[in-house]
Design a protein around this motif. Structure first.
Motif, mmCIF file in Angstrom:
data_model
loop_
_atom_site.group_PDB
_atom_site.id
_atom_site.type_symbol
_atom_site.label_atom_id
_atom_site.label_comp_id
_atom_site.label_asym_id
_atom_site.label_seq_id
_atom_site.Cartn_x
_atom_site.Cartn_y
_atom_site.Cartn_z
ATOM 1 N N LEU A 28 0.846 -1.188 0.000
ATOM 2 C CA LEU A 28 0.000 0.000 0.000
ATOM 3 C C LEU A 28 0.878 1.234 0.000
ATOM 4 C CD1 LEU A 28 -2.481 -0.848 2.922
ATOM 5 C CD2 LEU A 28 -2.975 -0.962 0.484
ATOM 6 N N TRP A 29 0.565 2.191 -0.863
ATOM 7 C CA TRP A 29 1.309 3.458 -0.848
ATOM 8 C C TRP A 29 0.727 4.438 0.165
ATOM 9 C CZ3 TRP A 29 6.028 3.906 -2.361
ATOM 10 C CH2 TRP A 29 6.511 3.101 -3.385
ATOM 11 N N LEU A 30 -0.555 4.302 0.462
ATOM 12 C CA LEU A 30 -1.191 5.166 1.459
ATOM 13 C C LEU A 30 -1.731 4.296 2.579
ATOM 14 C CD1 LEU A 30 -3.218 7.666 -0.763
ATOM 15 C CD2 LEU A 30 -0.948 7.979 0.246
ATOM 16 N N ARG A 31 -1.375 4.637 3.779
ATOM 17 C CA ARG A 31 -1.846 3.885 4.939
ATOM 18 C C ARG A 31 -3.369 3.985 5.018
ATOM 19 N NH1 ARG A 31 0.841 4.443 10.908
ATOM 20 N NH2 ARG A 31 -0.690 3.196 12.042
ATOM 21 N N SER A 32 -3.991 2.858 5.306
ATOM 22 C CA SER A 32 -5.446 2.816 5.322
ATOM 23 C C SER A 32 -6.021 2.737 6.729
ATOM 24 C CB SER A 32 -5.945 1.641 4.489
ATOM 25 O OG SER A 32 -5.446 0.419 5.012
#
Length: 170
Positions: free
Chosen positions: A165-169
């Protein structure tokens, strides 16, 4: 900014937009934390005429990427006022920026330039080039990547510096 630096900056901006970060090209006031770059309401404002080092885009984007979405939306230049987020600090932002640097095929000196990191750029560059990935364990703990030999990393998972993942969810 040289034409090469401008091309690198635009390439980085395209990547950041592709992964879902908001990047606005605009004039940035001289009182910004970094020349030509500002974090505003969970996105980046970039003044290409004043941005001396395109790699700063990656590091500041890293700060946005490694925090949960509800925190990300509130971030402005004053990152020191940000609430403490487990595995969402300076070292994870640096590790994220290194992963993005590798993903984009950029030279390590783009990220770890001599004008940054409070005089520690050369040491950081050497560590990461040698595979000493400071902050990668925090990214793995946040579910953004896997680590070789780490008990919680499923077989076949993306291993750092590759990202799941490039953006933390969360």
């Amino acid at each position: 900014m040289t034409s090469v630096d401008a091309a690198i900056a635009l390439r980085i901006i395209d990547f950041l937009r592709e992964i879902g970060l908001r990047v606005e090209l605009c004039e940035v006031a001289e009182d910004s934390f970094l020349p030509g770059l500002r974090i505003r309401q969970g996105g980046l404002q970039v003044d290409l005429d004043r941005l001396p080092w395109p790699g700063d885009l990656l590091h500041e984007a890293g700060h946005l990427a490694v925090v949960p979405p509800d925190v990300r939306a509130t971030l402005d230049d004053a990152l020191q006022d940000m609430p403490a987020v487990p595995h969402g600090g300076e070292i994870e932002a640096t590790a994220w920026a290194w992963a993005a640097t590798r993903h984009l095929g950029l030279d390590s000196a783009v990220l770890f330039h001599d004008g940054g990191y409070h005089g520690h750029a050369a040491g950081l560059r050497m560590n990461f080039e040698l595979g000493v990935y400071l902050g990668a364990s925090g990214l793995a703990s946040a579910g953004m990547t896997g680590l070789a030999g780490h008990a919680c990393t499923p077989e076949g998972a993306a291993l750092y510096p590759q990202m799941r993942l490039w953006l933390r969810s969360r």
